[in-house]
Scaffold this active site. Structure first.
Site, mmCIF file in Angstrom:
data_model
loop_
_atom_site.group_PDB
_atom_site.id
_atom_site.type_symbol
_atom_site.label_atom_id
_atom_site.label_comp_id
_atom_site.label_asym_id
_atom_site.label_seq_id
_atom_site.Cartn_x
_atom_site.Cartn_y
_atom_site.Cartn_z
ATOM 1 C CE LYS A 100 4.848 12.146 4.084
ATOM 2 N NZ LYS A 100 3.456 12.433 4.499
ATOM 3 C CB SER A 143 2.226 2.279 5.219
ATOM 4 O OG SER A 143 2.952 2.826 4.149
HETATM 5 C C1 LIG Z 1 5.633 4.821 4.503
HETATM 6 C C2 LIG Z 1 4.552 5.817 4.725
HETATM 7 N N1 LIG Z 1 3.284 5.417 4.599
HETATM 8 C C3 LIG Z 1 2.255 6.258 4.808
HETATM 9 C C4 LIG Z 1 2.474 7.574 5.167
HETATM 10 C C5 LIG Z 1 1.290 8.472 5.435
HETATM 11 O O1 LIG Z 1 1.108 9.451 4.425
HETATM 12 P P1 LIG Z 1 0.392 10.806 4.768
HETATM 13 O O2 LIG Z 1 1.291 11.573 5.703
HETATM 14 O O3 LIG Z 1 0.216 11.521 3.472
HETATM 15 O O4 LIG Z 1 -0.904 10.487 5.436
HETATM 16 C C6 LIG Z 1 3.783 8.039 5.312
HETATM 17 C C7 LIG Z 1 4.041 9.415 5.738
HETATM 18 O O5 LIG Z 1 5.128 9.773 6.129
HETATM 19 C C8 LIG Z 1 4.853 7.145 5.071
HETATM 20 O O6 LIG Z 1 6.125 7.531 5.199
#
Ligand SMILES: Cc1ncc(COP(=O)(O)O)c(C=O)c1O
Length: 321
Positions: free
Chosen positions: A48, A282
């Site tokens: 991010k 994630s």
């Molecule tokens: C740890 C983590 N994984 C996945 C995501 C998802 O990414 P995106 O917002 O680009 O879909 C985020 C978004 O904040 C995140 O912080």
């Protein structure tokens, strides 16, 4: 551009150009290849940082952001950390608004980087560590109040085009350049969908046959058209049960994959032990989904995904015991 050959004017310029690595230990019994982009090596330890830089630079360029204006954002911690870094270097005050359900390291990290952190209570009955769409709605209301009260610029990651552009202009093209071969498939766990959409657009532009899969939590796969029976899953950073995501256009999506909490955790632990990659929930979900693709529809193919953030952000949880 290589990360290590140049003197950079500030840490902001060190965002991006992360390594692309093959995970050949996790795939030793599988035909096909799994490539991952190590986004936890960004200065804020997540992907991010990229959107923080792009949104701020786009807003400076088009005049939406005035010199010295306060910047406010609703965040699960990673976007806020990126914005704290970029705002700190560029000289803008920054207020991060976050649910109390996110891990405590995130708030501490943002405060250390100079941000003002406003924590919002979860809905009654919502367990800590499990931020639902309902919890996020409370954070949204508080964010709107603060933006109005302070005449602030809202980074607005769910809607600002800079989120998509960061990945369309940089993450996707970096993957293509680094892989140096056609990519058969890409998958990504969706929060705002900025990463998924930006990378899918870039990868499909280079090779329309690249199959792009949305990854969602089991029981909260609303983009796949399923009912949200488990909004309080443990995969922080996404899976907010929002069926209407501006960036995720149907032409980018070739399929949907659902990953449960246990599977995301199990694969994150394997990533750490077998590949030396200490990542968050994630990222475990992303790699679990990629492994499933290699076992099924993408047998013998090359699949790419992202390691979204660092496992250091979850040491207060039971992800790594
Ligand atoms: C740890 C983590 N994984 C996945 C995501 C998802 O990414 P995106 O917002 O680009 O879909 C985020 C978004 O904040 C995140 O912080």
């Amino acid at each position: 551009m290589s990360r290590d050959t140049q003197l950079l004017p500030s840490v902001v310029q060190s965002i991006g150009n992360t390594p692309l690595v093959e995970l050949s230990r996790l795939t030793c019994n599988l035909p096909g290849r799994l490539l991952v982009k190590l986004e936890y090596l960004n200065p804020g330890l997540s992907k991010k940082d990229r959107i923080a830089r792009q949104i701020m630079e786009d807003a400076e360029a088009d005049g939406a952001l005035q010199p010295g204006q306060t910047v406010v954002e609703l965040t699960s911690g990673n976007t806020g950390t990126g914005l704290a870094i970029v705002c700190g270097v560029k000289g803008y005050p920054f207020v991060a608004v976050m649910s109390k359900g996110n891990s405590s390291e995130r708030a501490r990290m943002m405060r250390a980087l100079g941000a003002e952190v406003v924590l919002v209570d979860q809905l009654p009955g919502s367990p800590p560590g499990q931020v639902s769409g309902g919890d996020l709605e409370l954070v949204e209301q508080e964010t709107q109040r603060i933006v109005k009260a302070r005449g602030a610029f809202r980074a607005d990651q769910f809607h600002h085009r800079g989120n998509f552009r960061a990945h369309y202009l940089h993450t996707g093209p970096e993957i293509l350049r680094q892989a140096g071969m056609p990519l058969d498939a890409f998958c990504d766990f969706v929060g705002t969908g900025g990463t998924f959409a930006g990378c899918a657009a870039a990868l499909k532009e280079a090779n329309p046959a690249t199959q792009c899969y949305v990854v969602e939590p089991e029981g909260a796969a609303v983009l796949a058209g399923e009912p949200a029976t488990n909004p309080n899953h443990r995969i922080q950073g996404g899976g907010y049960s929002m069926s209407d995501l501006e960036f995720v256009k149907p032409e980018y999506v070739d399929g949907y994959i659902q990953v449960g909490d246990e599977e995301a955790i199990r694969v994150a632990r394997r990533l750490a032990k077998e590949e030396g990659v200490l990542a968050g929930f994630s990222s475990g979900a992303n790699v679990a989904a990629a492994l499933r693709l290699l076992q099924g529809p993408c047998k013998g193919k090359t699949v790419v995904t992202l390691i979204n953030d660092s496992g250091l952000k979850y040491l207060s949880t039971d992800l790594y015991e």
